[in-house]
Design a protein around this motif. Structure first.
Motif, PDB file in Angstrom:
ATOM      1  N   ASN A 115       0.660  12.621  10.240  1.00 23.60           N
ATOM      2  CA  ASN A 115       1.758  12.263  11.166  1.00 23.60           C
ATOM      3  C   ASN A 115       1.985  10.740  11.174  1.00 23.60           C
ATOM      4  O   ASN A 115       3.090  10.268  11.417  1.00 23.60           O
ATOM      5  N   GLU A 116       0.931   9.979  10.896  1.00 27.38           N
ATOM      6  CA  GLU A 116       1.075   8.514  10.840  1.00 27.38           C
ATOM      7  C   GLU A 116       1.843   8.103   9.574  1.00 27.38           C
ATOM      8  O   GLU A 116       2.658   7.173   9.601  1.00 27.38           O
ATOM      9  N   ILE A 117       1.555   8.809   8.498  1.00 28.74           N
ATOM     10  CA  ILE A 117       2.302   8.526   7.260  1.00 28.74           C
ATOM     11  C   ILE A 117       3.790   8.802   7.510  1.00 28.74           C
ATOM     12  O   ILE A 117       4.657   7.998   7.163  1.00 28.74           O
ATOM     13  N   ASP A 118       4.070   9.932   8.177  1.00 19.93           N
ATOM     14  CA  ASP A 118       5.468  10.277   8.480  1.00 19.93           C
ATOM     15  C   ASP A 118       6.122   9.179   9.324  1.00 19.93           C
ATOM     16  O   ASP A 118       7.274   8.808   9.104  1.00 19.93           O
ATOM     17  N   GLU A 119       5.357   8.656  10.261  1.00 17.62           N
ATOM     18  CA  GLU A 119       5.914   7.624  11.136  1.00 17.62           C
ATOM     19  C   GLU A 119       6.217   6.348  10.346  1.00 17.62           C
ATOM     20  O   GLU A 119       7.230   5.682  10.572  1.00 17.62           O
ATOM     21  N   MET A 120       5.332   6.035   9.411  1.00 18.17           N
ATOM     22  CA  MET A 120       5.584   4.856   8.571  1.00 18.17           C
ATOM     23  C   MET A 120       6.825   5.077   7.706  1.00 18.17           C
ATOM     24  O   MET A 120       7.630   4.166   7.503  1.00 18.17           O
ATOM     25  N   VAL A 121       6.980   6.306   7.197  1.00 19.33           N
ATOM     26  CA  VAL A 121       8.167   6.615   6.384  1.00 19.33           C
ATOM     27  C   VAL A 121       9.424   6.409   7.220  1.00 19.33           C
ATOM     28  O   VAL A 121      10.381   5.746   6.792  1.00 19.33           O
ATOM     29  N   THR A 122       9.415   6.943   8.436  1.00 14.14           N
ATOM     30  CA  THR A 122      10.591   6.831   9.304  1.00 14.14           C
ATOM     31  C   THR A 122      10.914   5.373   9.612  1.00 14.14           C
ATOM     32  O   THR A 122      12.075   4.966   9.652  1.00 14.14           O
ATOM     33  N   SER A 123       9.868   4.571   9.800  1.00 11.18           N
ATOM     34  CA  SER A 123      10.113   3.156  10.142  1.00 11.18           C
ATOM     35  C   SER A 123      10.562   2.348   8.929  1.00 11.18           C
ATOM     36  O   SER A 123      11.081   1.247   9.074  1.00 11.18           O
ATOM     37  N   GLY A 124      10.312   2.861   7.732  1.00 11.16           N
ATOM     38  CA  GLY A 124      10.687   2.131   6.507  1.00 11.16           C
ATOM     39  C   GLY A 124       9.642   1.108   6.084  1.00 11.16           C
ATOM     40  O   GLY A 124       9.893   0.272   5.219  1.00 11.16           O
ATOM     41  N   SER A 125       8.440   1.175   6.688  1.00  9.95           N
ATOM     42  CA  SER A 125       7.398   0.225   6.268  1.00  9.95           C
ATOM     43  C   SER A 125       6.727   0.729   4.983  1.00  9.95           C
ATOM     44  O   SER A 125       6.989   1.833   4.525  1.00  9.95           O
ATOM     45  N   ALA A 126       5.864  -0.125   4.414  1.00  3.22           N
ATOM     46  CA  ALA A 126       5.281   0.198   3.108  1.00  3.22           C
ATOM     47  C   ALA A 126       3.783  -0.078   3.104  1.00  3.22           C
ATOM     48  O   ALA A 126       3.263  -0.771   3.982  1.00  3.22           O
ATOM     49  N   VAL A 127       3.114   0.481   2.089  1.00  2.00           N
ATOM     50  CA  VAL A 127       1.671   0.258   1.931  1.00  2.00           C
ATOM     51  C   VAL A 127       1.400  -0.510   0.641  1.00  2.00           C
ATOM     52  O   VAL A 127       1.971  -0.215  -0.405  1.00  2.00           O
ATOM     53  N   ALA A 128       0.524  -1.518   0.762  1.00  2.00           N
ATOM     54  CA  ALA A 128       0.024  -2.229  -0.426  1.00  2.00           C
ATOM     55  C   ALA A 128      -1.346  -1.661  -0.732  1.00  2.00           C
ATOM     56  O   ALA A 128      -2.296  -1.901   0.012  1.00  2.00           O
ATOM     57  N   SER A 129      -1.438  -0.902  -1.797  1.00  2.00           N
ATOM     58  CA  SER A 129      -2.731  -0.348  -2.174  1.00  2.00           C
ATOM     59  C   SER A 129      -3.484  -1.368  -3.026  1.00  2.00           C
ATOM     60  O   SER A 129      -2.903  -1.955  -3.940  1.00  2.00           O
ATOM     61  N   CYS A 130      -4.757  -1.561  -2.714  1.00  2.00           N
ATOM     62  CA  CYS A 130      -5.553  -2.588  -3.416  1.00  2.00           C
ATOM     63  C   CYS A 130      -6.815  -1.920  -3.950  1.00  2.00           C
ATOM     64  O   CYS A 130      -7.904  -2.062  -3.365  1.00  2.00           O
ATOM     65  N   PRO A 131      -6.694  -1.140  -5.040  1.00  2.00           N
ATOM     66  CA  PRO A 131      -7.791  -0.245  -5.409  1.00  2.00           C
ATOM     67  C   PRO A 131      -9.120  -0.930  -5.697  1.00  2.00           C
ATOM     68  O   PRO A 131     -10.166  -0.369  -5.373  1.00  2.00           O
ATOM     69  N   ILE A 132      -9.115  -2.134  -6.245  1.00  2.00           N
ATOM     70  CA  ILE A 132     -10.427  -2.749  -6.555  1.00  2.00           C
ATOM     71  C   ILE A 132     -11.154  -3.062  -5.253  1.00  2.00           C
ATOM     72  O   ILE A 132     -12.335  -2.740  -5.074  1.00  2.00           O
ATOM     73  N   SER A 133     -10.443  -3.665  -4.324  1.00  2.00           N
ATOM     74  CA  SER A 133     -11.040  -3.976  -3.030  1.00  2.00           C
ATOM     75  C   SER A 133     -11.467  -2.688  -2.326  1.00  2.00           C
ATOM     76  O   SER A 133     -12.529  -2.625  -1.695  1.00  2.00           O
ATOM     77  N   ASN A 134     -10.648  -1.650  -2.438  1.00  2.00           N
ATOM     78  CA  ASN A 134     -10.957  -0.409  -1.739  1.00  2.00           C
ATOM     79  C   ASN A 134     -12.207   0.281  -2.285  1.00  2.00           C
ATOM     80  O   ASN A 134     -12.996   0.840  -1.522  1.00  2.00           O
ATOM     81  N   PHE A 135     -12.403   0.212  -3.594  1.00  2.00           N
ATOM     82  CA  PHE A 135     -13.647   0.763  -4.152  1.00  2.00           C
ATOM     83  C   PHE A 135     -14.842   0.059  -3.519  1.00  2.00           C
ATOM     84  O   PHE A 135     -15.857   0.669  -3.213  1.00  2.00           O
ATOM     85  N   LEU A 136     -14.716  -1.271  -3.330  1.00  2.00           N
ATOM     86  CA  LEU A 136     -15.854  -2.052  -2.845  1.00  2.00           C
ATOM     87  C   LEU A 136     -16.075  -1.909  -1.343  1.00  2.00           C
ATOM     88  O   LEU A 136     -17.206  -1.869  -0.888  1.00  2.00           O
TER      89      LEU A 136
END
Ligand code: GUN
Ligand code: FE
Length: 455
Positions: free
Chosen positions: A285-306
């Protein structure tokens, strides 16, 4: 302006959507006043009618592609890139990050570090960056000046933090709001002063609450009001690690049930100009809310692995309609280069199937059913270019090559004696592109343009 008029002839590669590697061979691309004027197939390689243009005929081993967009980079953290990779996020901030960032109160230290970083990022082919600076106004202005001087497209934020930070690296709520507003005005003045007619501003201000734990609700709300007043970009961290999510819940249990997305919404920061780093622990439901607001996600896979013990579920987010791009997250990651980030996005996606596979009752075959991977090198390159442009709402300006778009481009040459990249001899440019993404490096980047200007 003669130097800024170019005609390229040869192979042009980009990703107009996540599934398509568009390879246009024997094409002309005419660049004037920062923009692409013409892009079309042509057998006429002489192009004599164009007076005053620099003519660049690409050899068979060369192609042009869009420059990388790094959606999430902490400029002051360049100092510790490659170190401090063994510590959980909240401890890492206290032990390494806050002391390092505090050093930027010394403007000559900041100037030296930021000059090194911007030089390195450009060398890596990163033509647009969204930066977190520090809480210091002066050092943040210096970062803006360095990007302008070096010609990098940059979205820059003065970090805001009025609580849960050490005494040597904290600001009052009033200081935070006042300096954010001053930085916005400073950059807007810069835009008026230095723009070349017909081109877009290179440098943009970004409202930057560090993350919810370091910001009072009063600060977040006042930043939300500034975002509305100036209609500017916003960046922060969202749902990054389980301890961060728990910390937010403890701090603000009564606001939006203590969840990041709801708190940003309540304080006016969930807008269509907001880019949030990570987004790993997001409910549907949070993803849906972000979609409705038009905001975006910056995925940072190297940092996220760590740090996050997992990565952004990119395919799932995009499937639900969310806009996603990629970031290095310097210095949560050990690389300031987008190529390893592109590769990590592919790795992460492959591993995700396996990690979520229930092995408890596994009888043969023990591996998950083979599915064609969705996030491959093309998809990841899209995220690192047009996906990033979408996230910043500038996909009509950069991220791919179309008539009317700004020319932010890399010239890649795969003819090096120390690489076995000679598929170009047989015109196999799809293989060449894949090899560059997976096994190439900055030595293959032999030209860099931002807004039609060669750097
Ligand atoms: N959350 C709050 N600050 C930071 C930071 O500097 N890096 C990362 N990765 N997460 C954060
Ligand atoms: Fe970060």
């Amino acid at each position: 302006m003669a130097d800024h008029k170019y005609i390229f002839y040869g192979t042009i590669i980009d990703t107009p959507n996540p599934l398509t590697l568009r390879i246009r061979q024997e094409h002309v691309c005419v660049v004037n006043n920062g923009k692409i004027e013409i892009i079309e197939a042509s057998t006429n390689q002489n192009l004599d009618e164009y007076q005053g243009y620099v003519f660049i005929k690409l050899s068979k081993s060369q192609f042009i592609c869009p420059g990388f967009i790094d959606l999430h980079c902490h400029a002051p953290q360049y100092r510790q890139v490659g170190s401090a990779t063994e510590v959980p996020l909240l401890k890492w901030l206290q032990k390494f990050i806050f002391p390092n960032e505090a050093r930027c109160s010394d403007t000559s230290y900041a100037r030296d570090l930021y000059t090194k970083l911007v030089t390195r990022l450009l060398r890596n082919g990163t033509t647009t960056v969204q930066y977190f600076a520090t809480i210091h106004l002066e050092a943040t202005k210096i970062l803006a000046e360095i990007c302008q001087e070096k010609g990098q497209r940059a979205y820059i934020g003065k970090v805001c933090a009025d609580q849960n930070s050490p005494d040597f690296y904290i600001e009052t709520t009033d200081e935070s709001v006042r300096n954010t507003e001053e930085f916005i005005n400073y950059v807007h003045d810069m835009q008026k002063g230095r723009n070349i007619a017909g081109t877009n501003a290179l440098i943009h201000p970004v409202i930057t609450p560090r993350f919810i734990p370091t910001c009072s609700i009063n600060l977040l709300s006042r930043l939300g009001q500034l975002a509305k007043k100036y209609d500017v970009h916003i960046q922060s961290h969202i749902a990054e690690t389980s301890d961060q999510v728990a910390f937010v819940h403890c701090l603000y249990p009564d606001i939006g049930n203590g969840r990041d997305v709801a708190i940003f919404r309540e304080t006016g920061l969930l807008t269509n100009k907001a880019v949030f780093a990570h987004g790993i622990y997001l409910a549907d439901n949070e993803i849906d809310e972000m979609v409705t607001s038009g905001s975006a996600v910056a995925s940072c896979p190297i940092s996220n692995f760590l740090f996050s013990k997992g990565i952004t579920a990119i395919e799932h987010l995009i499937g639900k309609g969310l806009t996603v791009g990629l970031g290095t997250d310097v210095g949560g990651a050990y690389s300031s280069n987008m190529l390893p980030v592109v590769r990590a996005a592919v790795f992460g996606h492959r591993t995700m199937d396996f990690v979520s596979f229930d092995r408890s009752n596994a009888i043969l075959p023990i591996f998950p059913e083979h599915k064609d991977p969705v996030i491959d090198f093309k998809f990841a390159f899209y995220l690192a270019t047009l996906g990033g442009a979408h996230s910043l709402n500038i996909n009509s300006q950069i991220g791919s090559f179309e008539v009317g778009k700004q020319f932010d481009a890399l010239l890649i040459d795969c003819n090096r004696e120390d690489q076995a990249f000679d598929y170009w001899k047989d015109d196999e440019m799809d293989i060449i592109f894949e090899k560059w993404i997976n096994a190439g490096d900055d030595r293959n980047i032999t030209g860099i343009w931002v807004q039609g200007i060669k750097l």
